[in-house]
Design an enzyme around this catalytic site. Structure first.
Site, PDB file in Angstrom:
ATOM      1  N   ASP A   8       1.299  -1.038   0.000  1.00 26.89           N
ATOM      2  CA  ASP A   8       0.240  -0.262  -0.335  1.00 26.89           C
ATOM      3  C   ASP A   8       0.834   1.210   0.578  1.00 26.89           C
ATOM      4  O   ASP A   8       2.122   1.606   0.171  1.00 26.89           O
ATOM      5  CB  ASP A   8      -1.148   0.709   1.314  1.00 26.89           C
ATOM      6  N   ASP A  10      -0.506   5.446   1.057  1.00 34.28           N
ATOM      7  CA  ASP A  10      -0.681   6.167   1.725  1.00 34.28           C
ATOM      8  C   ASP A  10      -0.670   5.888   3.365  1.00 34.28           C
ATOM      9  O   ASP A  10      -1.077   4.638   3.298  1.00 34.28           O
ATOM     10  CB  ASP A  10      -1.557   6.911   1.596  1.00 34.28           C
ATOM     11  N   ASP A 188      -1.314  -0.946   6.271  1.00 31.73           N
ATOM     12  CA  ASP A 188      -1.524  -0.465   7.678  1.00 31.73           C
ATOM     13  C   ASP A 188      -3.474  -0.417   8.065  1.00 31.73           C
ATOM     14  O   ASP A 188      -3.871   0.375   8.850  1.00 31.73           O
ATOM     15  CB  ASP A 188      -1.381   0.968   8.108  1.00 31.73           C
TER      16      ASP A 188
END
Length: 254
Positions: A8, A10, A188
């Site tokens: 991922d 961001d 996250d």
């Protein structure tokens, strides 16, 4: 050992607030020097991803774009997007997609800069937008879309329409194509759970700015680990810890 890393952006490879990635550069260089393939997996468009690939030294790697709607290999084919927009034109529904806004409008609803909003509007496979009708109207809208093979996914603010691709499905396509010996995924947030579940090893990067991820299957066996640091520092921490394991000796060191 052929290593394929899915990550991922961001809050994971990029800092949640500043978008800094400097702490992850040493590990990215180590992976690149040893022939590992690092795949960015994001809701971003190909135009947005290409810019980040250039900054991160990953321009020769494929990417998963538009939240799993497609793979990006440096080419632009917007036939899926044009089909979605054509169906929307027949429905006359209270849905305001990115295609109904100019760059300033997208900037206003996303918080992006006008330049970044322009890249976010350069879509090829999916259409995010705002639902402005009632829940009863939404049911009919989703049913009409489904008859045309279009799926809808609700996020925090946007309703995103696509032909149903997922990050996990695109991961499998790349695994089939590249035949790695080991796969790793880093994320996250809850929408990264499918990536973490599909990979051989998963790394949950700490993010105190969002809901985080609940305990996941595989944590008790060490298949999935969590970092102490956030963002790119956590990204480097997690990859360093994982590659130090005896079973992965040589995965990033030739």
């Amino acid at each position: 050992m052929r290593l394929l890393v899915f990550t991922d952006l961001d809050g994971t490879l990029l800092d949640h607030e500043t978008y800094d990635y400097a702490p992850a550069l040493p590990m990215l260089a180590r992976l690149r020097d040893r022939g590992a393939v690092v795949v960015l997996a994001s809701s971003k468009t190909g135009a947005e991803i290409a810019e980040w690939q250039d900054r991160l030294g990953l321009s020769d790697c494929p990417a998963i774009v538009e939240n799993g709607a497609a793979l990006y290999d440096g080419t632009f084919d917007d036939r899926d997007y044009r089909r979605i927009r054509a169906v929307l034109a027949t429905l006359d529904a209270p849905f305001r997609g990115f295609g109904d806004m100019d760059a300033a409008g997208v900037a206003a609803v996303t918080g992006l800069s006008p330049e970044a909003a322009g890249k976010a509007r350069t879509r090829a496979h999916s259409e995010p937008g705002l639902w402005l009708g009632t829940e009863a109207q939404l049911d009919g809208f989703l049913s009409a879309l489904g008859e045309q093979g279009i799926h809808a996914r609700r996020g925090g603010r946007f309703l995103t329409l696509s032909f149903g691709g997922t990050k996990a499905a695109q991961m499998q396509a790349l695994i089939d194509r590249l035949a790695p010996e080991v796969t790793v995924a880093l994320g996250d947030a809850p929408n990264d759970a499918e990536m973490l579940a599909r990979a051989d090893y998963g790394i949950v990067v700490r993010n105190d700015h969002g809901p985080g991820l609940p305990p996941l299957p595989g944590e008790e066996t060490g298949r999935i680990l969590r970092t102490r640091a956030e963002g790119p520092a956590g990204w480097g921490e997690g990859m360093t810890a994982l590659l130090a394991r005896p079973e992965l000796a040589g995965a990033a060191d030739g």
